[in-house]
Design a protein around this motif. Sequence first.
Motif, PDB file in Angstrom:
ATOM      1  N   GLU A  63      11.957-108.243 -32.589  1.00 28.31           N
ATOM      2  CA  GLU A  63      11.495-106.877 -33.260  1.00 28.31           C
ATOM      3  C   GLU A  63      11.121-105.759 -32.196  1.00 28.31           C
ATOM      4  O   GLU A  63      11.134-104.694 -32.473  1.00 28.31           O
ATOM      5  N   ALA A  64      10.226-106.454 -31.020  1.00 31.80           N
ATOM      6  CA  ALA A  64       9.810-105.575 -30.046  1.00 31.80           C
ATOM      7  C   ALA A  64      10.997-104.820 -29.286  1.00 31.80           C
ATOM      8  O   ALA A  64      10.821-103.442 -29.400  1.00 31.80           O
ATOM      9  N   SER A  65      12.062-105.314 -28.893  1.00 30.01           N
ATOM     10  CA  SER A  65      12.987-104.732 -28.151  1.00 30.01           C
ATOM     11  C   SER A  65      13.870-103.979 -28.982  1.00 30.01           C
ATOM     12  O   SER A  65      14.007-102.513 -28.854  1.00 30.01           O
ATOM     13  N   ASN A  66      13.975-104.053 -30.365  1.00 31.47           N
ATOM     14  CA  ASN A  66      14.658-103.283 -31.301  1.00 31.47           C
ATOM     15  C   ASN A  66      13.813-101.975 -31.521  1.00 31.47           C
ATOM     16  O   ASN A  66      14.384-100.826 -31.623  1.00 31.47           O
ATOM     17  N   ARG A  67      12.315-102.107 -31.831  1.00 29.27           N
ATOM     18  CA  ARG A  67      11.472-101.140 -31.703  1.00 29.27           C
ATOM     19  C   ARG A  67      11.413-100.003 -30.554  1.00 29.27           C
ATOM     20  O   ARG A  67      11.529 -98.882 -30.726  1.00 29.27           O
ATOM     21  N   VAL A  68      11.816-100.750 -29.378  1.00 27.17           N
ATOM     22  CA  VAL A  68      11.858 -99.729 -27.980  1.00 27.17           C
ATOM     23  C   VAL A  68      13.121 -99.004 -28.250  1.00 27.17           C
ATOM     24  O   VAL A  68      13.142 -97.871 -28.062  1.00 27.17           O
ATOM     25  N   CYS A  69      14.202 -99.341 -28.623  1.00 28.90           N
ATOM     26  CA  CYS A  69      15.464 -98.940 -28.906  1.00 28.90           C
ATOM     27  C   CYS A  69      15.321 -97.498 -29.998  1.00 28.90           C
ATOM     28  O   CYS A  69      15.474 -96.566 -29.580  1.00 28.90           O
ATOM     29  N   ASN A 104      12.233 -96.211 -30.519  1.00 29.11           N
ATOM     30  CA  ASN A 104      11.238 -95.395 -29.903  1.00 29.11           C
ATOM     31  C   ASN A 104      11.973 -94.270 -28.845  1.00 29.11           C
ATOM     32  O   ASN A 104      11.600 -93.375 -28.557  1.00 29.11           O
ATOM     33  N   ALA A 105      12.966 -94.904 -28.266  1.00 26.35           N
ATOM     34  CA  ALA A 105      13.843 -94.193 -27.165  1.00 26.35           C
ATOM     35  C   ALA A 105      14.640 -93.269 -27.685  1.00 26.35           C
ATOM     36  O   ALA A 105      15.480 -92.575 -26.858  1.00 26.35           O
ATOM     37  N   GLY A 106      14.851 -93.216 -29.015  1.00 26.84           N
ATOM     38  CA  GLY A 106      15.955 -92.390 -29.795  1.00 26.84           C
ATOM     39  C   GLY A 106      17.451 -92.850 -29.821  1.00 26.84           C
ATOM     40  O   GLY A 106      18.174 -91.986 -30.279  1.00 26.84           O
ATOM     41  N   LEU A 107      17.506 -94.088 -29.728  1.00 26.14           N
ATOM     42  CA  LEU A 107      18.821 -94.656 -29.981  1.00 26.14           C
ATOM     43  C   LEU A 107      19.141 -95.035 -31.407  1.00 26.14           C
ATOM     44  O   LEU A 107      18.146 -95.092 -32.007  1.00 26.14           O
ATOM     45  N   SER A 108      20.239 -94.896 -32.011  1.00 22.52           N
ATOM     46  CA  SER A 108      20.507 -95.144 -33.292  1.00 22.52           C
ATOM     47  C   SER A 108      21.193 -96.460 -33.332  1.00 22.52           C
ATOM     48  O   SER A 108      22.005 -96.816 -32.778  1.00 22.52           O
TER      49      SER A 108
END
Length: 168
Positions: free
Chosen positions: A128-134, A136-140
């Motif tokens: 969940e944390a790394s998916n949230r980083v994606c 937050n960084a603007g990736l789709s």
Amino acid sequence: MELELTPWAEEDLGLLRRINVPAMKGHLGGPEPEEKIVDRHRRYVHMSITGTGVMFRVALPPERTPVGSIGYWDREWNGSTVWETGWSILNDFQGRGIASAAARRVVALAAADGRRQWLHAFPKTDNEASNRVCRNAGLSLVGECDFEFPVGTPIRCNEWKLDLKTVG
């Protein structure tokens, strides 16, 4: 958030060893043996020399405390060469927005590099944390996919991507 991204250097082997612990590598196949860590460190140092990407030490000012790593590198994906990004922030520094801030900075750097159109990330579906980083960084989010990490170990990931030509 204030942070420093410094290209990976010889003195960063100790940081890589601090990242290579069970609590940090749970979503990445577990800790690697020492010889793999030394090989990885060598690849990180030489990435920018070979033009295959850049790995960075993430540090917090003012003491320049090393708190993790982030970078982007070449990946063959669906018949094209793209940038892949990934990060590791030490447990004591997680939950503070450091990975998201570093990822936004890497997006800008990868876009400015100009050699690739697409930036991808492949966190495990249950990370969940790394998916949230994606996000937050603007990736789709593209969807789920099968991936290997480490090589030979199949995992189920979410594929995230960003068109770097639309950044900035």
